[in-house]
Structures are given as C-alpha cells and as structure tokens.
Write an enzyme that holds these catalytic residues in place. Structure first.
Site, PDB file in Angstrom:
ATOM      1  N   ASP A  43       0.871  -1.167   0.000  1.00  0.00           N
ATOM      2  CA  ASP A  43       0.000   0.000   0.000  1.00  0.00           C
ATOM      3  C   ASP A  43       0.911   1.219   0.000  1.00  0.00           C
ATOM      4  OD1 ASP A  43      -1.665   2.150   0.534  1.00  0.00           O
ATOM      5  OD2 ASP A  43      -2.716   1.186   2.190  1.00  0.00           O
ATOM      6  N   VAL A  44       0.933   1.968  -1.102  1.00  0.00           N
ATOM      7  CA  VAL A  44       1.898   3.058  -1.226  1.00  0.00           C
ATOM      8  C   VAL A  44       1.606   4.218  -0.286  1.00  0.00           C
ATOM      9  CG1 VAL A  44       2.478   2.490  -3.627  1.00  0.00           C
ATOM     10  CG2 VAL A  44       0.655   4.172  -3.146  1.00  0.00           C
ATOM     11  N   ASN A  76       3.943   4.836 -10.406  1.00  0.00           N
ATOM     12  CA  ASN A  76       2.730   4.787 -11.224  1.00  0.00           C
ATOM     13  C   ASN A  76       1.429   4.691 -10.443  1.00  0.00           C
ATOM     14  OD1 ASN A  76       1.060   3.929 -13.717  1.00  0.00           O
ATOM     15  ND2 ASN A  76       0.967   2.089 -12.436  1.00  0.00           N
ATOM     16  N   TYR A 108      -8.071  14.893  -8.360  1.00  0.00           N
ATOM     17  CA  TYR A 108      -7.160  14.246  -9.311  1.00  0.00           C
ATOM     18  C   TYR A 108      -6.289  15.288  -9.998  1.00  0.00           C
ATOM     19  CZ  TYR A 108      -5.598  11.236 -13.147  1.00  0.00           C
ATOM     20  OH  TYR A 108      -4.829  10.533 -14.037  1.00  0.00           O
ATOM     21  N   LYS A 137      -2.156  15.740  -9.757  1.00  0.00           N
ATOM     22  CA  LYS A 137      -1.321  15.564 -10.941  1.00  0.00           C
ATOM     23  C   LYS A 137      -0.513  16.821 -11.255  1.00  0.00           C
ATOM     24  CE  LYS A 137      -2.151  11.271 -11.630  1.00  0.00           C
ATOM     25  NZ  LYS A 137      -1.061  10.290 -11.405  1.00  0.00           N
TER      26      LYS A 137
END
Length: 247
Positions: free
Chosen positions: A57-58, A84, A152, A156
């Site tokens: 789990d990042v 990613n 989002y 980004k």
C-alpha cells in the site's frame, strides 16, 4: 562494472503499470511488482523468473520501506522506479467533493508517489554504482483538468512539482527524474472514456483512445537512456483526443 538492471513498478497489478512491468520483464529487467492485491500482481508476473511480487500500500510508509528493503535484500539495488500507482478518486468540484475523498486521492496520488521516491532515492544514493532513474506517471490532467476532477487534477499538477524537485535534488547524486503525461491510453480504468466523457461545455461525448502498449514502449525508451541524459517531460496522447483547446 556491469550489473543486472532492476526496476520497481507500483500499481503493477493492472492497466499502465501491468503493461510497463511486462515490457520491462521482456527487456530483461528484474522487476519488483508493487500493488495492494497479490493476485493481480501474480497475474502480471505470469510465472516470470525475473519478477518479485511485493504487495504494498503506497500510502503506508512502513510498507513502502519494506518494499525497497525487499528489493535491496534480493537484488542489492534499484535502477528504475516507475512511480505509477494512482486513483481517479471520486468525482467532484471544489465545493462538492467530500473532504475525506480529497484526502484519499491526495494520499494515493501524491503522498504515495513521494514515499516511493523517498525510499528509492535513498537506495540510489547508497548503491554502487550510484544513481538511478525515477519516472513519474503524471497525466494530461497535469496540464488541463476535466470537469469535476479537482482532487485528481490538483494531485497531478503537484506531481509535476515533485518531478522537478527530485530532478534538482538528485542531480548531484546521478539520480534522474522524468515524467510521462498520458492521455486516453486504453485500459480497464479508462474504458468509460471511449463510451462517453464529460466535456468542458457539459456535454458527454466519446473520446478516442490508443493502445496502452505504446505507453510501455515510451517508458522503456525513457529508462534506456544513460543517466547523463533525461526525458524531463513526455506527453503521449491519442492523436484525436480533445486535449489541446480543452476548456
């Protein structure tokens, strides 16, 4: 001095991550496959003797630290991190998105990428030969938003700043960092775009997509460069995607 090339791919259980991981394996890399669920990671590995499945789990610093410790224990180094793992998160504008959904998207898309870079760079600076490459998966949304995508889009845009900071701070240690911004690669996560995506004028229209294998080819090209050269930013989209002129 030569050594086997070692890569870590996060979000390797599906979509872009799976495609890139398989391309790296086919090119002879030793690849650590990271993601939350073991079964999709095992499917990505497809029995390859070059793959290491490490459920991760990042958003959890301890799990990310354990991922890179496992890579070091097995292979001694990391040459490429394809950073990613990410999520679209819940749709919403700045006045409608619940705060908990904002935090969840930020945790995965921004903090998760920071944590993976944090531990990768530490290893890259210590290993011999020193250095390595990080390739961050940005998005077309690092340039222009879709409607109702505030979390989002914000994350980004932040990845672009993360990429620049890693490039600057890593320069003295032979650590290169670049970013690939992808628009409408055909994966299970983007299937809805081909049937209908909300446009800036409020209409819903299908958008063209392109084969995700082209993303893998692009990442392989970025990874193949010597550390004396770097693709800082690469934008790859479906040719007819309504990106330029969006809004």
């Amino acid at each position: 001095m030569t050594h086997e090339r070692v890569a870590v791919v996060t979000g390797a259980g599906s979509g872009v991550g799976r495609s890139v991981a398989r391309a790296l394996l086919a090119d002879g890399y030793l690849v650590a496959l990271a993601g939350r669920r073991v079964d999709p990671l095992t499917e990505t590995a497809a029995g390859s003797g070059l793959a290491l499945v490490v459920p991760t789990d990042v958003t959890d610093d301890a799990q990310v630290a354990a991922l890179f410790a496992e890579v070091r224990r097995n292979w001694g180094r990391v040459d490429v991190l394809f950073n990613n793992a990410g999520t679209f998160g819940a749709p919403g504008a700045v006045d409608t998105l619940p705060v908990e959904e904002w935090r969840r998207t930020v945790d995965v898309n921004l903090t998760g990428m920071f944590l993976c870079a944090h531990h990768a760079v530490r290893l890259m600076k210590e290993q011999d030969p020193r250095g390595g490459r990080i390739i961050n998966n940005g998005s077309i949304s690092a340039h222009a938003p879709r409607p109702e995508s505030v979390a989002y889009t914000a994350t980004k845009h932040a990845i672009t700043g993360l990429t620049k900071s890693i490039s600057l701070d890593g320069r003295a240690f032979d650590v290169a960092c670049g970013q690939i911004d992808i628009g409408n690669a055909a994966t299970e996560l983007t299937a809805g775009i081909a049937t209908g995506a909300k446009q800036a004028d409020g209409s819903v229209r299908p958008e063209p997509t392109f084969d995700v294998e082209h993303v893998a080819e692009a990442v392989l090209g970025m990874a193949a460069l010597p550390l004396s050269a770097n693709v800082q930013f690469l934008t790859l989209t479906a040719t007819a995607m309504p990106f330029l002129g969006r809004g």
